[in-house]
Design a protein around this motif. Sequence first.
Motif, PDB file in Angstrom:
ATOM      1  N   TYR B  13      85.306  91.425  49.263  1.00 31.92           N
ATOM      2  CA  TYR B  13      85.248  92.421  48.197  1.00 31.92           C
ATOM      3  C   TYR B  13      85.886  93.687  48.734  1.00 31.92           C
ATOM      4  O   TYR B  13      85.300  94.339  49.604  1.00 31.92           O
ATOM      5  N   LEU B  16      85.445  94.723  52.345  1.00 30.65           N
ATOM      6  CA  LEU B  16      84.296  94.042  52.931  1.00 30.65           C
ATOM      7  C   LEU B  16      84.498  92.535  52.944  1.00 30.65           C
ATOM      8  O   LEU B  16      84.609  91.900  51.896  1.00 30.65           O
ATOM      9  N   VAL B  18      82.989  89.315  53.035  1.00 26.87           N
ATOM     10  CA  VAL B  18      81.620  88.861  52.796  1.00 26.87           C
ATOM     11  C   VAL B  18      81.393  87.444  53.323  1.00 26.87           C
ATOM     12  O   VAL B  18      80.338  87.125  53.855  1.00 26.87           O
ATOM     13  N   PRO B  37      69.629  86.932  57.272  1.00 29.56           N
ATOM     14  CA  PRO B  37      69.082  88.217  56.848  1.00 29.56           C
ATOM     15  C   PRO B  37      69.735  88.684  55.546  1.00 29.56           C
ATOM     16  O   PRO B  37      70.785  88.184  55.162  1.00 29.56           O
ATOM     17  N   SER B  38      69.091  89.636  54.921  1.00 32.13           N
ATOM     18  CA  SER B  38      69.601  90.176  53.660  1.00 32.13           C
ATOM     19  C   SER B  38      71.010  90.745  53.860  1.00 32.13           C
ATOM     20  O   SER B  38      71.278  91.414  54.840  1.00 32.13           O
ATOM     21  N   GLY B  39      71.901  90.411  52.945  1.00 31.60           N
ATOM     22  CA  GLY B  39      73.259  90.958  53.005  1.00 31.60           C
ATOM     23  C   GLY B  39      74.240  90.124  53.801  1.00 31.60           C
ATOM     24  O   GLY B  39      75.388  90.519  53.971  1.00 31.60           O
ATOM     25  N   CYS B  40      73.823  88.948  54.287  1.00 30.06           N
ATOM     26  CA  CYS B  40      74.721  88.159  55.132  1.00 30.06           C
ATOM     27  C   CYS B  40      75.651  87.279  54.316  1.00 30.06           C
ATOM     28  O   CYS B  40      76.518  86.612  54.871  1.00 30.06           O
ATOM     29  N   GLY B  41      75.469  87.240  52.994  1.00 24.15           N
ATOM     30  CA  GLY B  41      76.410  86.506  52.157  1.00 24.15           C
ATOM     31  C   GLY B  41      75.867  85.227  51.540  1.00 24.15           C
ATOM     32  O   GLY B  41      76.622  84.459  50.948  1.00 24.15           O
ATOM     33  N   LYS B  42      74.549  85.016  51.627  1.00 20.46           N
ATOM     34  CA  LYS B  42      73.954  83.777  51.107  1.00 20.46           C
ATOM     35  C   LYS B  42      74.194  83.623  49.608  1.00 20.46           C
ATOM     36  O   LYS B  42      74.667  82.584  49.138  1.00 20.46           O
ATOM     37  N   THR B  43      73.862  84.691  48.875  1.00 29.10           N
ATOM     38  CA  THR B  43      74.006  84.625  47.422  1.00 29.10           C
ATOM     39  C   THR B  43      75.467  84.427  47.035  1.00 29.10           C
ATOM     40  O   THR B  43      75.778  83.627  46.148  1.00 29.10           O
ATOM     41  N   THR B  44      76.351  85.120  47.722  1.00 31.66           N
ATOM     42  CA  THR B  44      77.780  84.986  47.420  1.00 31.66           C
ATOM     43  C   THR B  44      78.240  83.547  47.630  1.00 31.66           C
ATOM     44  O   THR B  44      78.978  82.998  46.812  1.00 31.66           O
TER      45      THR B  44
END
Lengths: 267, 348
Positions: B13, B16, B18, B37-44
């Motif tokens: 993005y 960034l 991701v 951890p939060s923000g590591c790209g799992k959801t993406t």
Amino acid sequence: MTQSLFDRIGKAVLIGLACLSILLLVGPSLIVIAISFEPRGYIAFPPSGFSMHWYGEVFQNRQLMDAFLTSLRVAGLVMLVCLALGIPAAFAAIRGRFGGKSALNAFLLSPQMMPGMVIGIATLFFGAYFAWRQSDLMLVVSLSVFCLPFVVRIVMARLAALDPGLDEASANLGAGRAQTFFRITLPQLAPSAIAAAAFTFIEAFDNVTVALFTSDVRARPLPVELYYLVQFESTPMIAAISALQIGFSLIVLVILARTIGLDRIGR
Amino acid sequence: MSDLEIDRLSKRYGKLQVLTDCNLMAEGGSVVTLLGPSGCGKTTLLRSIAGFVEPDAGRVMVGGRDISMLPPNRREVAYVFQNYALFPHLTVAQNVAYGLTVRRRPRAEIARRVDEALGLVALSDFGGRYPKQMSGGQQQRVAIARALVLEPKVLLLDEPFNALDAQLRLTMQVELRKLIDRIGITSIFVTHDQAEAMILSDKVAVMHGGQIEQLAPPLQIYDRPSTSFVADFIGRANIMPVQVRAGRTDTPQPVPTPRPDGPAVMIVRPENFEVVPGNVAGWPGRIGFATALGATIEYEVDCGMPEALRVSMARAPGSGPLAQGTDVTLRLRSTDGAIVLGRGAAHV
Ligand SMILES: Nc1ncnc2c1ncn2[C@@H]1O[C@H](COP(=O)(O)OP(=O)(O)O)[C@@H](O)[C@H]1O
Ligand SMILES: [Mg+2]
């Protein structure tokens, strides 16, 4: 202790405001309605008797009835135009991804900042430039410009509150874009669209400031007709017309409340 | 049952990055957890599988077929949203029926399959309710029924238990795993809770900074972490800089390793250390902090390294921890249990 004192002051203020609004809003309406039943030929309060005479006069007055029909037609058209333009515009403003979006927003909402009179005169002058005269069409156009921001605003507020995840969920379950729009987005938009429609209709129906400049002289809408009428007439017929208008607005409100619930209007 | 394969997926993005070259293989019917951890790209990564995110590079294959080019509505990949994303204006039954309705299935078939799906999640009597009238756990079951009724090839769930309280969470985790086993669907879970990953998965993919650091069965991740980040994220770990010489570490108790000579890091789980009195071969140190947790005793032992070493020992009935300040020696219970990694794998 202080909390309950605040509460009590708050409550007192609230009750005071309610009383004041009843006095200032409902009071005059009630007086007008009372006057409309006056049997004699001039305005008096309290009325000297009870008669439907002036209502009869209203319905027999060709000019008034024509004006009423013109207003109905114009208001209906303005409502349709505003919905047809306003809902897609609100979509673009909330969901769209393009440059100049905030400029577009400002442009869409700017007529709200302008007095109706200015819109009326501007449309008139603009029309004159192209030798376009006052007409039903010009009235519809000018009132649509005037009302569009309300529709955009109301629908935008609702759209912004919708979870975009619902669209993704819908797509994930196999729905195409059109299906998602009609099955998911639109139904959730419906209450606000109905509220916007009603608002536009009422506004277009009883607008004077814009209509004064853009309406056809030979087919005036009701409010303009009344505006001229009061200069020559001072019979309770004016009161009867007003009473009818109050009744008309109430009916629209009741229909709204029945279909979507009062608390949801404008949400 | 279809395999899911992710092949060198990358996404950025703006500036960034991701996701970087993510590879993942989930065998048909297995459950893989994306843990990190939060923000590591799992959801993406999960959204890329569903088609909500368009990756810059890489492919997603289901059952050997490349679905990367398909729009989300044609992927046959079910996604259960973090907030469930139930349609508020539709009843539970209509929500579950939605995918069948848009596919214009016959009415009788829709009714039958919706009944089945609601039965599967034990909500048969709730079809007439609206989502608002359901508890969080029930809403989640509706979301799962709505996804499964379409008999998708892959089930994706983004932190499905986050919104539930601890008690319900455990029940739902077990229930969901049973359900998945019963219908045998390839599933990808996202979580940042390592216990959840352990309970649910056949394989865990540990993510860090947009990369998959390790993909392996849970116990293997715990026993044989491939980086110190993985070791630290899954359970607790003592991470020590060491030197490798001639196939063994230069530590008080040498650990054999196939690594070439040079600097390395050694990772020791707290339960692989034991505290012994006196001066034997091991790490001499002093007890800095001790707590008895019932089943175990936890020590922090100061061995002259920048960080105290952590030890977790089974507690014999009636015994208590050693006093603070006691001079002790730390010994490895098993030299095989210690993990030696190159310095390159030593970022935390
Ligand atoms: N649409 C987006 N635009 C810009 N940045 C995004 C977008 N989606 C996610 N990110 C960024 O990508 C990173 C990974 O996000 P995400 O996949 O949601 O992580 P996780 O689910 O592991 O918490 C975060 O730094 C987030 O801010
Ligand atoms: Mg996430």
